[in-house]
Design a protein around this motif. Structure first.
Motif, PDB file in Angstrom:
ATOM      1  N   ALA A 101       0.833  -1.211   0.000  1.00 30.41           N
ATOM      2  CA  ALA A 101       0.000   0.000   0.000  1.00 30.41           C
ATOM      3  C   ALA A 101       0.865   1.258   0.000  1.00 30.41           C
ATOM      4  N   HIS A 102       1.941   1.262   0.779  1.00 35.34           N
ATOM      5  CA  HIS A 102       2.862   2.406   0.788  1.00 35.34           C
ATOM      6  C   HIS A 102       3.469   2.621  -0.599  1.00 35.34           C
ATOM      7  N   LEU A 103       3.893   1.536  -1.232  1.00 35.52           N
ATOM      8  CA  LEU A 103       4.489   1.648  -2.569  1.00 35.52           C
ATOM      9  C   LEU A 103       3.488   2.154  -3.597  1.00 35.52           C
ATOM     10  N   VAL A 127       4.218   3.690  -7.391  1.00 38.31           N
ATOM     11  CA  VAL A 127       4.853   2.533  -8.022  1.00 38.31           C
ATOM     12  C   VAL A 127       3.775   1.664  -8.665  1.00 38.31           C
ATOM     13  N   SER A 128       4.040   1.186  -9.879  1.00 31.58           N
ATOM     14  CA  SER A 128       3.077   0.350 -10.595  1.00 31.58           C
ATOM     15  C   SER A 128       2.963  -1.026  -9.942  1.00 31.58           C
ATOM     16  N   LEU A 129       1.813  -1.670 -10.126  1.00 27.85           N
ATOM     17  CA  LEU A 129       1.633  -3.022  -9.586  1.00 27.85           C
ATOM     18  C   LEU A 129       2.597  -4.007 -10.243  1.00 27.85           C
ATOM     19  N   TRP A 185       9.854  -9.579   6.289  1.00 27.86           N
ATOM     20  CA  TRP A 185      10.767  -8.927   5.360  1.00 27.86           C
ATOM     21  C   TRP A 185      11.932  -8.238   6.037  1.00 27.86           C
ATOM     22  N   GLY A 186      12.303  -8.680   7.191  1.00 25.96           N
ATOM     23  CA  GLY A 186      13.514  -8.186   7.821  1.00 25.96           C
ATOM     24  C   GLY A 186      13.426  -6.744   8.279  1.00 25.96           C
ATOM     25  N   HIS A 187      14.567  -6.151   8.400  1.00 27.04           N
ATOM     26  CA  HIS A 187      14.661  -4.797   8.934  1.00 27.04           C
ATOM     27  C   HIS A 187      15.181  -3.835   7.873  1.00 27.04           C
ATOM     28  N   ALA A 188      14.917  -4.143   6.639  1.00 29.61           N
ATOM     29  CA  ALA A 188      15.398  -3.316   5.536  1.00 29.61           C
ATOM     30  C   ALA A 188      14.591  -2.026   5.419  1.00 29.61           C
ATOM     31  N   TRP A 189      15.128  -1.121   4.656  1.00 26.62           N
ATOM     32  CA  TRP A 189      14.420   0.094   4.268  1.00 26.62           C
ATOM     33  C   TRP A 189      14.220   0.019   2.767  1.00 26.62           C
ATOM     34  N   LEU A 190      13.051   0.430   2.302  1.00 25.51           N
ATOM     35  CA  LEU A 190      12.803   0.537   0.867  1.00 25.51           C
ATOM     36  C   LEU A 190      12.695   2.009   0.523  1.00 25.51           C
ATOM     37  N   TYR A 191      13.291   2.366  -0.609  1.00 25.98           N
ATOM     38  CA  TYR A 191      13.214   3.734  -1.119  1.00 25.98           C
ATOM     39  C   TYR A 191      12.641   3.673  -2.525  1.00 25.98           C
ATOM     40  N   THR A 192      11.831   4.660  -2.884  1.00 27.79           N
ATOM     41  CA  THR A 192      11.298   4.696  -4.234  1.00 27.79           C
ATOM     42  C   THR A 192      11.215   6.126  -4.737  1.00 27.79           C
ATOM     43  N   ASP A 193      11.342   6.246  -6.046  1.00 30.48           N
ATOM     44  CA  ASP A 193      11.116   7.521  -6.710  1.00 30.48           C
ATOM     45  C   ASP A 193       9.781   7.474  -7.458  1.00 30.48           C
ATOM     46  N   GLY A 194       9.009   6.442  -7.196  1.00 28.55           N
ATOM     47  CA  GLY A 194       7.738   6.241  -7.884  1.00 28.55           C
ATOM     48  C   GLY A 194       7.886   5.368  -9.117  1.00 28.55           C
ATOM     49  N   GLN A 195       9.107   5.173  -9.572  1.00 30.61           N
ATOM     50  CA  GLN A 195       9.393   4.348 -10.744  1.00 30.61           C
ATOM     51  C   GLN A 195      10.203   3.110 -10.366  1.00 30.61           C
ATOM     52  N   ARG A 196      11.222   3.334  -9.579  1.00 36.79           N
ATOM     53  CA  ARG A 196      12.146   2.271  -9.192  1.00 36.79           C
ATOM     54  C   ARG A 196      12.117   2.115  -7.673  1.00 36.79           C
ATOM     55  N   ILE A 197      12.521   0.929  -7.224  1.00 35.93           N
ATOM     56  CA  ILE A 197      12.535   0.655  -5.792  1.00 35.93           C
ATOM     57  C   ILE A 197      13.931   0.184  -5.417  1.00 35.93           C
ATOM     58  N   TYR A 198      14.446   0.741  -4.328  1.00 37.04           N
ATOM     59  CA  TYR A 198      15.774   0.414  -3.850  1.00 37.04           C
ATOM     60  C   TYR A 198      15.669  -0.088  -2.413  1.00 37.04           C
ATOM     61  N   LEU A 208      14.232  -2.048 -11.469  1.00 39.47           N
ATOM     62  CA  LEU A 208      14.861  -1.993 -12.787  1.00 39.47           C
ATOM     63  C   LEU A 208      16.318  -1.573 -12.659  1.00 39.47           C
ATOM     64  N   ARG A 209      16.723  -0.537 -13.365  1.00 40.42           N
ATOM     65  CA  ARG A 209      18.120  -0.093 -13.312  1.00 40.42           C
ATOM     66  C   ARG A 209      18.261   1.089 -12.371  1.00 40.42           C
ATOM     67  N   GLU A 210      19.500   1.396 -12.002  1.00 35.49           N
ATOM     68  CA  GLU A 210      19.741   2.514 -11.093  1.00 35.49           C
ATOM     69  C   GLU A 210      19.307   3.820 -11.733  1.00 35.49           C
ATOM     70  N   GLY A 211      18.953   4.789 -10.889  1.00 34.42           N
ATOM     71  CA  GLY A 211      18.455   6.023 -11.469  1.00 34.42           C
ATOM     72  C   GLY A 211      18.372   7.152 -10.488  1.00 34.42           C
ATOM     73  N   GLN A 212      17.213   7.777 -10.453  1.00 30.33           N
ATOM     74  CA  GLN A 212      16.998   9.025  -9.731  1.00 30.33           C
ATOM     75  C   GLN A 212      17.081   8.863  -8.220  1.00 30.33           C
ATOM     76  N   MET A 213      17.077  10.008  -7.566  1.00 30.59           N
ATOM     77  CA  MET A 213      17.030  10.028  -6.102  1.00 30.59           C
ATOM     78  C   MET A 213      15.655   9.551  -5.631  1.00 30.59           C
ATOM     79  N   ALA A 214      15.640   8.902  -4.530  1.00 29.28           N
ATOM     80  CA  ALA A 214      14.381   8.424  -3.961  1.00 29.28           C
ATOM     81  C   ALA A 214      13.682   9.540  -3.201  1.00 29.28           C
ATOM     82  N   PHE A 215      12.346   9.513  -3.204  1.00 22.45           N
ATOM     83  CA  PHE A 215      11.620  10.513  -2.431  1.00 22.45           C
ATOM     84  C   PHE A 215      10.702   9.898  -1.390  1.00 22.45           C
ATOM     85  N   ALA A 216      10.509   8.609  -1.409  1.00 24.62           N
ATOM     86  CA  ALA A 216       9.681   7.953  -0.399  1.00 24.62           C
ATOM     87  C   ALA A 216      10.493   6.826   0.233  1.00 24.62           C
ATOM     88  N   ALA A 217      10.483   6.768   1.546  1.00 31.76           N
ATOM     89  CA  ALA A 217      11.214   5.731   2.274  1.00 31.76           C
ATOM     90  C   ALA A 217      10.239   4.939   3.128  1.00 31.76           C
TER      91      ALA A 217
END
Length: 172
Positions: free
Chosen positions: A66-68, A73-75, A93-106, A119-128
């Motif tokens: 839901a956060h993503l 972020v697309s389904l 899912w452990g204690h990881a952090w997910l970051y997204t720019d709305g397109q990619r997830i890190y 996908l591939r590396e890219g922009q700065m993330a804006f949601a954590a």
């Protein structure tokens, strides 16, 4: 499994802040798997309704999804990431952090290095999304909702009295 808390779809929607339509679609499309499905029969033995029940870890997954979605972020992208998270962490899912720019997830692991899950590396993330914080928030919210459990004979029954402190400790 006798002390396994389960939560009905109504509770899942309230705790995870999603709509009935979202939950139904995510389940029917295979993104989310209910822990148990109970069938309600009428007097003649015909199934008149089914009840989907979800465990704590599935609620955490749903809240992360839901956060993503809220971050744009697309389904399709979420499906790939969920598959990778399940492969990497299994349940919980452990204690990881997910970051997204709305397109990619890190993902940021314990070393704080970002590794791409999408996908591939890219922009700065804006949601954590802090997985541990999501777990604690879900546990705290659940303590105010009805729960179910597996009985000794494989049936699902409501807990007579929910121990809020015990449910809240699930997030630890």
């Amino acid at each position: 499994m006798s002390d396994h808390y389960l939560f009905a779809a109504r509770t899942v929607r309230a705790v995870c802040r999603i709509t009935c339509r979202q939950l139904d679609y995510w389940v029917t499309s295979g993104l989310i798997r209910p822990t148990s499905v109970s069938m309600i029969h009428n007097d003649r033995g015909v199934v008149v309704r089914s009840i989907r029940l979800f465990d704590f870890e599935t609620l955490v997954e749903i809240r992360v999804i839901a956060h993503l979605r809220h971050a744009g972020v697309s389904l399709q992208q979420i499906r790939r990431v969920v598959s990778q998270l399940r492969e990497k962490y299994g349940e919980g899912w452990g204690h990881a952090w997910l970051y997204t720019d709305g397109q990619r997830i890190y993902e940021a692991d314990g070393s704080e290095a970002l590794s791409e899950l999408g996908l591939r590396e890219g922009q700065m993330a804006f949601a954590a999304i802090a997985m541990e914080r999501v777990r604690k928030d879900v546990a705290r919210t659940l303590s105010r909702h009805p729960t179910y459990r597996f009985s000794g004979i494989g049936r699902i029954v409501p807990y007579e009295s929910d121990p809020p402190a015990r449910i809240a400790s699930m997030g630890d």
